[in-house]
Enzyme design. Structure first.
Site, PDB file in Angstrom:
ATOM      1  N   GLU A  43       0.404  58.377 -84.766  1.00 54.90           N
ATOM      2  CA  GLU A  43       1.092  57.499 -83.821  1.00 54.90           C
ATOM      3  C   GLU A  43       0.720  56.030 -84.005  1.00 54.90           C
ATOM      4  OE1 GLU A  43       1.472  59.319 -79.745  1.00 54.90           O
ATOM      5  OE2 GLU A  43      -0.048  60.660 -80.563  1.00 54.90           O
ATOM      6  N   SER A  86       3.849  61.907 -79.033  1.00 54.76           N
ATOM      7  CA  SER A  86       5.041  61.170 -79.470  1.00 54.76           C
ATOM      8  C   SER A  86       6.034  62.043 -80.219  1.00 54.76           C
ATOM      9  CB  SER A  86       4.636  59.970 -80.343  1.00 54.76           C
ATOM     10  OG  SER A  86       3.971  58.996 -79.588  1.00 54.76           O
ATOM     11  N   TYR A 122      11.823  56.237 -79.132  1.00 52.68           N
ATOM     12  CA  TYR A 122      11.369  54.954 -79.642  1.00 52.68           C
ATOM     13  C   TYR A 122      12.432  54.118 -80.361  1.00 52.68           C
ATOM     14  CZ  TYR A 122       6.843  57.004 -78.670  1.00 52.68           C
ATOM     15  OH  TYR A 122       5.782  57.582 -78.041  1.00 52.68           O
ATOM     16  N   ARG A 149       0.157  59.420 -67.703  1.00 52.31           N
ATOM     17  CA  ARG A 149       1.529  59.868 -67.453  1.00 52.31           C
ATOM     18  C   ARG A 149       1.571  61.373 -67.590  1.00 52.31           C
ATOM     19  NH1 ARG A 149       4.420  58.497 -71.947  1.00 52.31           N
ATOM     20  NH2 ARG A 149       4.903  60.688 -72.302  1.00 52.31           N
ATOM     21  N   ASP A 169       4.168  64.637 -67.903  1.00 55.13           N
ATOM     22  CA  ASP A 169       5.540  65.053 -68.207  1.00 55.13           C
ATOM     23  C   ASP A 169       5.840  66.383 -67.527  1.00 55.13           C
ATOM     24  OD1 ASP A 169       5.753  62.792 -69.762  1.00 55.13           O
ATOM     25  OD2 ASP A 169       5.318  63.824 -71.640  1.00 55.13           O
ATOM     26  N   GLU A 216       2.809  68.271 -70.253  1.00 57.56           N
ATOM     27  CA  GLU A 216       1.619  67.701 -70.874  1.00 57.56           C
ATOM     28  C   GLU A 216       1.228  66.404 -70.177  1.00 57.56           C
ATOM     29  OE1 GLU A 216       2.723  65.308 -74.743  1.00 57.56           O
ATOM     30  OE2 GLU A 216       3.816  67.213 -74.764  1.00 57.56           O
ATOM     31  N   ASN A 263      -0.379  62.407 -70.907  1.00 55.55           N
ATOM     32  CA  ASN A 263      -0.632  61.333 -71.861  1.00 55.55           C
ATOM     33  C   ASN A 263      -1.626  60.375 -71.204  1.00 55.55           C
ATOM     34  OD1 ASN A 263      -0.439  58.905 -73.412  1.00 55.55           O
ATOM     35  ND2 ASN A 263       1.568  59.548 -74.155  1.00 55.55           N
ATOM     36  N   GLY A 319       2.465  54.872 -73.832  1.00 59.69           N
ATOM     37  CA  GLY A 319       3.036  53.770 -74.586  1.00 59.69           C
ATOM     38  C   GLY A 319       3.355  52.574 -73.706  1.00 59.69           C
TER      39      GLY A 319
END
Length: 325
Positions: A29, A159, A225, A263, A265, A278, A280, A284
């Site tokens: 990443e 990602s 992205y 974060r 999900d 999951e 994070n 990002g």
């Protein structure tokens, strides 16, 4: 539903001392991290912070040994040279250098999707059924045991790196080819049929949810992205449903030992309700990223968000840890 907007604790950038914005690294990443890091660096400097870019963990450790920085804003993504797997956090703890993001346990655990799910299950939190795929294991047998459709993904990447959507037996060919060259464990989980959400976490606050609506069939690397036609609806839900998803995300974040910011999900299955996917721990901060979008919804602009994330590295009980140089 209204959310009380938190305010910055400090006004003087000198409280942070000299800040290393850690980006890049050697994980899969890297490019996303460099993009995030440039944005964070610009935002902190715009607020008067003495912030400097540092590319990768070895360069940071060398600089810290030379007493060049007082704290670290970690915006590395991923593992194996990324800064989300607990290795960086352990080094900074040993050196006594404050940093943003989750500590060693939360970082290491949440980087491993399989172990995170095991913790969630032990806490009675909902997550899709899954199978752990050790190197050399039979993907077709695992798919047969779960039943299609499924997702196959590395347990310790992010990602959407190495993610395969398996709708039919023929789709397993590409996943098997990837598994043959990938050294780590894979996670195979039942595909949730329903809407995709994410919930940013800041301290003890769950930000408004975001419903993700990709133009294509699913939210892959391109949709995350590159594409400009992915829709992000914030808040993603209303009323009791919004309260429920935010509460679930915060519980999941805490259960995994996470702190500072991150974060979570979540998917909403049409039959079984919300399902945790999951965590994070270094989200990002690119033009497409989701935590800044949710923060804006409650009146926190990007520069203020970066400032407030950096504030989480300051222990107010002990006073600012400035003067390590």
């Amino acid at each position: 539903m209204s959310i009380a907007t938190p305010s910055p604790r400090f006004t003087d950038p000198a409280v942070f001392g000299r800040v290393a914005v850690l980006m890049g690294g050697t994980s899969a990443e890297r490019e996303v991290s460099l993009d995030s890091g440039r944005n964070v660096l610009e935002a902190l400097r715009a607020r008067g912070v003495d912030a400097h870019a540092v590319d990768g963990i070895p360069a940071l450790i060398d600089a810290l040994r030379g007493k060049q920085y007082d704290r670290v804003f970690n915006i590395l993504h991923g593992n194996k040279g990324g800064g989300e797997d607990g290795v960086l956090q352990g080094a900074l703890e040993a050196l006594g250098v404050p940093y943003t993001g989750s500590k060693v346990l939360g970082s290491a655990l949440s980087m491993d999707k399989i172990r995170t799910k095991q913790v969630w299950i032990s806490e009675g939190l909902p997550t899709p059924k899954f199978v752990r795929i050790a190197p050399g294991s039979d993907l077709r047998a695992a798919a047969a045991s779960l039943g299609l459709p499924v997702f196959v993904k590395p347990s310790c990447e992010g990602s959407s790196v190495g993610v395969f959507r398996i709708l039919a037996d023929s789709d397993l060919d590409a996943a098997e080819a990837f598994a043959a060259i990938y050294a780590g464990e894979l996670l195979m989980e039942q595909m949730v049929q329903g809407d995709e959400f994410t919930v940013g976490i800041f301290g003890d606050l769950a930000l408004p949810s975001i419903r993700i609506v990709p133009a294509g069939e699913w939210y892959d690397y391109h949709a995350k992205y590159i594409a400009d036609d992915t829709q992000y609806l914030c808040p993603g839900l209303e009323g009791d449903d919004e309260t429920t998803i935010r509460d679930l995300a915060l519980r999941a974040f805490r259960a995994a030992g996470c702190s500072s910011w991150g974060r979570v999900d979540v998917m909403r299955d049409r039959r079984h309700g919300f399902q945790l996917i999951e965590i994070n721990t270094a989200p990002g901060m690119t033009s497409h990223s989701l935590v800044p979008k949710a923060a804006r919804q409650i009146g926190i602009d990007f520069e203020t968000l970066c400032w407030m994330v950096l504030e989480t590295s300051v222990d107010t009980a002990a006073g600012p840890e400035v003067g390590a140089r």
